[in-house]
Design an enzyme around this catalytic site. Structure first.
Site, mmCIF file in Angstrom:
data_model
loop_
_atom_site.group_PDB
_atom_site.id
_atom_site.type_symbol
_atom_site.label_atom_id
_atom_site.label_comp_id
_atom_site.label_asym_id
_atom_site.label_seq_id
_atom_site.Cartn_x
_atom_site.Cartn_y
_atom_site.Cartn_z
ATOM 1 N N THR A 4 0.806 -1.233 0.000
ATOM 2 C CA THR A 4 0.000 0.000 0.000
ATOM 3 C C THR A 4 0.835 1.279 0.000
ATOM 4 O O THR A 4 0.342 2.328 0.399
ATOM 5 C CB THR A 4 -0.958 0.011 1.217
ATOM 6 O OG1 THR A 4 -0.150 0.039 2.416
ATOM 7 C CG2 THR A 4 -1.869 -1.208 1.236
ATOM 8 N N TYR A 43 4.490 5.923 4.308
ATOM 9 C CA TYR A 43 3.741 5.925 3.037
ATOM 10 C C TYR A 43 2.669 7.019 3.092
ATOM 11 O O TYR A 43 1.563 6.817 3.608
ATOM 12 C CB TYR A 43 3.110 4.562 2.758
ATOM 13 C CG TYR A 43 4.097 3.404 2.626
ATOM 14 C CD1 TYR A 43 5.457 3.641 2.389
ATOM 15 C CD2 TYR A 43 3.684 2.082 2.726
ATOM 16 C CE1 TYR A 43 6.361 2.589 2.272
ATOM 17 C CE2 TYR A 43 4.585 1.027 2.599
ATOM 18 C CZ TYR A 43 5.919 1.293 2.385
ATOM 19 O OH TYR A 43 6.802 0.248 2.263
ATOM 20 N N TYR A 78 9.417 -7.554 -1.453
ATOM 21 C CA TYR A 78 8.774 -6.353 -2.007
ATOM 22 C C TYR A 78 9.252 -6.043 -3.425
ATOM 23 O O TYR A 78 10.314 -6.472 -3.843
ATOM 24 C CB TYR A 78 8.940 -5.154 -1.072
ATOM 25 C CG TYR A 78 10.268 -4.428 -0.981
ATOM 26 C CD1 TYR A 78 10.724 -3.609 -2.024
ATOM 27 C CD2 TYR A 78 11.036 -4.470 0.182
ATOM 28 C CE1 TYR A 78 11.916 -2.889 -1.913
ATOM 29 C CE2 TYR A 78 12.218 -3.755 0.302
ATOM 30 C CZ TYR A 78 12.653 -2.960 -0.752
ATOM 31 O OH TYR A 78 13.815 -2.245 -0.644
ATOM 32 N N GLY A 79 8.385 -5.267 -4.136
ATOM 33 C CA GLY A 79 8.736 -4.826 -5.498
ATOM 34 C C GLY A 79 8.569 -5.910 -6.547
ATOM 35 O O GLY A 79 9.272 -5.911 -7.549
ATOM 36 N N ARG A 128 9.603 6.969 -10.197
ATOM 37 C CA ARG A 128 10.219 6.476 -11.429
ATOM 38 C C ARG A 128 10.857 7.597 -12.247
ATOM 39 O O ARG A 128 11.640 7.343 -13.153
ATOM 40 C CB ARG A 128 9.180 5.694 -12.233
ATOM 41 C CG ARG A 128 8.852 4.391 -11.488
ATOM 42 C CD ARG A 128 7.616 3.742 -11.978
ATOM 43 N NE ARG A 128 6.419 4.533 -11.721
ATOM 44 C CZ ARG A 128 5.188 4.098 -11.925
ATOM 45 N NH1 ARG A 128 5.008 2.884 -12.378
ATOM 46 N NH2 ARG A 128 4.141 4.855 -11.674
#
Ligand code: NAP
Length: 330
Positions: free
Chosen positions: A20, A57, A203-204, A227
């Protein structure tokens, strides 16, 4: 859905967990709260019962969204909430801080935002070079004893750091990066966790969308989207990654009747058979592919062919180190 027990506990978790980070909006160009809540329900409907979040987050936003969805679901007892501690953001930047007083404050803030009395898996987000590992581990023992957390994890820790931590506080889980392109842990963290019987939350899995199969050379990453500065997404290197994705898409469709996203998630599930892969999503439709990742495996020959593609197009892969937060200013 496939399920697994978190090592050393009776916690039963789906092998696909919902990530999340993007729901918090920060470093992902924003997010839509209502869509995020719907995404969490879609995950539950798909058999996913583990949600991974963190205070950082969106500086509390992701945890608040998870708290809203979980409290309205009436399913708290069946769910596995994994959150984290050890990053501060109140001094004009994001810094590592795993001092005992910081962690004690963070757990209470997280419980409030998550609208729950306990966290199932509590993880130190990044190792803090300014706080002895033993001191952080002792704090986690205190939290277990207080009943505020059920299992202890670390994230982005080296084997050496985990060994010290584990000697003070029993580690149930470790959360490293792992996907087709980011495989550094195969040389150290992965075998050590396997040997010690520590569950990995990987993760990822979609490598920030690269392995989702929807990006192309013209894709744009506006606002604060991570990104826009992730070295993998900078041309000309980015073209090599896209070439590899095209080839992987061929294997996925020709050999398995799947797409590259389903192949990428299955690859992690097959490599790490007792572990959990985190899938970052913020719109319900993104989870339509969950069923396509289940009920099949990648055979040995295809595994070799996948490695050949990776070695051909991405012989020198770039890791996720660029996103590591720095130590706090003294
Ligand atoms: P990820 O899961 O590898 O990828 C997320 C990306 O995949 C997003 O760009 C998303 O697109 C795309 N995506 C999702 N479903 C898709 C679909 N069906 N088709 C095409 N694209 C799709 O990345 P992540 O969010 O960085 O990692 C997953 C989770 O791991 C995080 O949410 C977090 O819980 C955890 N994590 C932990 C750490 C740590 O330090 N411990 C670091 C990173 C992540 P959109 O951009 O369009 O939404």
């Amino acid at each position: 859905m496939e399920y697994v027990k978190i090592a050393g506990t009776e916690i039963n978790s789906s092998r696909i967990g919902l990530g999340t980070w993007a729901m918090g909006g920060w470093l992902w160009g924003g997010s839509d709260r209502k869509e995020c809540v719907k995404t969490i329900y879609k995950a539950f409907d798909s058999g996913v019962n583990l949600i991974d979040t963190a205070p950082i987050y969106g500086f509390g936003v992701s945890e608040e969204i998870v708290g809203e969805a979980v409290s309205q679901s009436g399913m708290r007892d069946e769910l596995v909430i994994a959150t984290k501690a050890g990053l501060e953001w109140e001094r004009g930047g994001v810094f590592r801080n795993s001092l005992p007083e910081r962690i004690h404050k963070e757990i209470d803030d997280s419980l409030r935002r998550l609208r729950t009395d306990w966290v199932d898996i509590y993880q130190i987000h990044w190792p803090d070079p300014l706080t002895p590992v033993e001191e952080t581990a002792e704090t986690m023992v205190e939290l277990i004893e207080s009943g505020k957390i059920r299992a202890v994890g670390v994230s982005n820790y080296s084997v050496e750091q985990m060994k010290i931590f584990h000697s003070v506080c029993h580690l149930n889980s470790s959360q490293p990066p792992y996907n087709l392109f980011e495989r550094k842990i195969e040389g150290d963290v992965f075998p050590w966790c396997e040997e010690q019987g520590i569950t990995m939350l990987l993760y990822g899995v979609l490598c920030r969308g690269l392995l989702g199969g929807k990006l192309n050379a013209d894709s744009e990453f506006p606002g604060d989207d991570i990104r826009s500065f992730d070295p993998k997404f900078q041309k000309p290197v980015y073209y090599n990654y896209l070439r590899a994705v095209e080839e992987l898409e061929q294997i996925a469709s020709q050999r398995f009747g799947k797409n590259v996203l389903e192949l990428s998630v299955r690859w992690v599930l097959d490599k790490c058979r007792k572990d959990i892969t985190l899938w970052g999503a913020r719109r319900p439709g993104q989870l339509d592919n969950v069923k396509g990742t289940l009920g099949w495996t990648i055979d040995g020959d295809s595994m070799i062919e996948i490695d050949t593609i990776l070695n051909t197009f991405v012989a020198d892969p770039i890791g996720p180190e660029f996103m590591a937060p720095g130590p706090r200013p003294l």
